[in-house]
Write an enzyme that holds these catalytic residues in place. Structure first.
Site, short mmCIF file in Angstrom:
data_model
loop_
_atom_site.label_atom_id
_atom_site.label_comp_id
_atom_site.label_asym_id
_atom_site.label_seq_id
_atom_site.Cartn_x
_atom_site.Cartn_y
_atom_site.Cartn_z
N CYS A 383 63.42 83.24 69.92
CA CYS A 383 62.37 84.32 69.50
C CYS A 383 62.59 84.51 68.17
O CYS A 383 63.57 85.14 67.66
CB CYS A 383 62.51 85.49 70.37
SG CYS A 383 61.29 86.81 69.78
N CYS A 386 63.15 88.12 67.31
CA CYS A 386 64.68 88.59 67.49
C CYS A 386 65.47 87.98 66.26
O CYS A 386 66.48 88.58 65.67
CB CYS A 386 65.17 87.87 68.82
SG CYS A 386 64.10 88.51 70.25
#
Length: 463
Positions: A383, A386
């Site tokens: 991600c 993230c």
């Protein structure tokens, strides 16, 4: 006029040759356009729609002389197809200006810049600096911000051009809205709406071209754009000749970092969308775009209610890997990914951070009287959002070391995703939870400000 050969021994063409000559009438003019590059055109010509290759003006009844046609056919057979993978390697360290110049030189009036109303106005500036004629098109979805429409007008005035707008099919939009409402994408994903309002209009636009130019950059979306070349055979769309390989895609700014792109815009005093000054970085349709906050990646302002893996509307669907395409073929709101996406390194690695296993997070969840509070990030290493908050979270762990607050991470994709959604309030990646002392229920961090100061305030208020 029938083709004939005059000689002292023959006064008329043979029946065999006449038959062969007649068959040449079916030869399309477009198939011979490989012999030369398109000529440059004036600005006024650029404002007209591109004609498909089979829309050449009709000939009279005369046909191409047999000998000339045979010779021309032989030449066409010898023409080599451009190796665009090799060309991409040759140009990978070239400046955007050099790449733009090569694209415009190579395709003339059969290439156009795709302009979204965001920072890809840099493409138009580069095209202007080449001194070559160029064309610009844009997709008007009918749901853009008012600031974007004003920006289109400003760009036209500044460069003295007419942007060629493409619109969605009114019948398709009407059917979608009548059956699902104006905001169905919040419930079942953005792909269907984007397909109607953006992808299909783009497909129509590209059918009149041999190449197009985009403002994609590698750093815009680490999950989907990190490997884009500066030029490629378009893997999704077709050009005017139809078929695989009929459209070439140029990405002159692929290797440019976002900050350098903005430095260029400022240095050249280029007009920019006023939304940028309001925190918008990546700009799309009004209902699906919002400003980004500290600690967020620029693409996180797009389709923020969905998982991060496939944040593409379909215009650059060729960037997506196989498992990302599976996400697009679903509703965009909860596909399950395999644990350990191949080749993706883990993140949030630090000695001050505890890597929680499934049993570890379960035990932490069941404790009603904890000796010390915990802050835990639920993440997926693939991600980009993230990844975008990794530095601030590691800094938070360093600041909290020895303070009595434990800092942990729990990988919540793959087989753990359903558990995390049901038990840990996972909505999207990353999700941050505080497990306070003397409380059985973790508290979800409500803000999308992921800078270290905001996270420290959250912890200090509830520890």
């Amino acid at each position: 006029m029938a083709f004939s050969v005059a000689s002292s021994s023959s006064s008329a063409i043979s029946a065999t040759n006449y038959s062969r000559s007649s068959e040449l009438k079916a030869l399309q003019i477009g198939s011979l356009r490989l012999l030369g590059r398109p000529a440059a055109v004036s600005l006024s010509q650029r404002r007209c729609s591109v004609k498909p290759v089979n829309a050449e003006s009709k000939r009279n009844d005369s046909i191409v002389p047999l000998a000339a046609a045979i010779a021309e056919s032989e030449v066409a057979e010898k023409i080599e197809v451009e190796d665009y993978e090799q060309l991409a390697k040759v140009l990978e360290n070239s400046s955007p200006l050099e790449i733009m110049d090569k694209a415009l030189e190579k395709f003339g009036n059969d290439i156009a810049i795709a302009f979204s109303g965001a920072e890809d106005v840099a493409l138009i500036e580069y095209a202007k600096l080449t001194g070559r004629p160029f064309r610009v098109f844009s997709l008007d979805t009918g749901r853009l911000n008012p600031e974007t429409y004003k920006f289109f007008d400003t760009v036209e005035d500044h460069y003295g051009i007419h942007i060629e707008y493409m619109f969605p099919d009114a019948v398709e939009v009407q059917a979608l809205v009548r059956s699902k409402g104006l905001f169905s994408f919040y419930e079942d994903g953005h792909q269907e709406c984007c397909r109607v309002r953006k992808v299909r209009p783009l497909r129509r636009a590209l059918k009149g071209l041999r190449a197009w130019i985009t403002g994609q950059r590698e750093d815009q979306s680490p999950g989907t754009r990190s490997e884009i070349p500066v030029v490629q055979v378009d893997p999704v769309f077709e050009g005017m000749d139809s078929g695989v390989g009929s459209l070439i895609k140029w990405n002159p700014m692929a290797n440019v970092e976002g900050q350098n792109a903005w430095n260029f815009l400022r240095a050249m005093n280029v007009p920019v969308n006023s939304l940028h000054s309001q925190g918008y970085v990546s700009i799309g349709c009004e209902p699906c775009t919002r400003p980004v906050l500290p600690g967020q990646h620029e693409r996180e302002g797009r389709w923020w209610w969905e998982d991060a893996r496939a944040k593409e509307c379909g215009l650059h669907k060729g960037n997506l890997k196989h498992d990302d395409l599976a996400q697009l073929n679903g509703n965009g709101n909860g596909a399950t990914y395999s644990n350990g996406a191949a080749g993706v390194a883990d993140i949030f690695n630090s000695q001050t951070l505890v890597n929680l296993s499934s049993s570890g997070i379960t035990n932490l969840l069941r404790l009603e009287n904890r000796k010390e509070p915990w802050i835990v990030v639920l993440y997926a290493p693939w991600c980009q959002f993230c990844q975008g908050m990794e530095n601030s979270y590691l800094e938070l762990a360093d600041k909290l070391a020895g303070s009595g607050v434990k800092v942990g991470k729990f990988r919540a994709d793959g087989d753990q995703k359903e558990f995390a959604k049901q038990e840990l309030q996972l909505g999207s990646f990353p999700t941050i939870l505080l497990f306070p002392k003397h409380s059985s229920r973790p508290i979800k961090y409500p803000s999308e400000k992921r800078d270290v100061d905001s996270l420290m305030t959250f912890v200090s208020a509830l520890r």
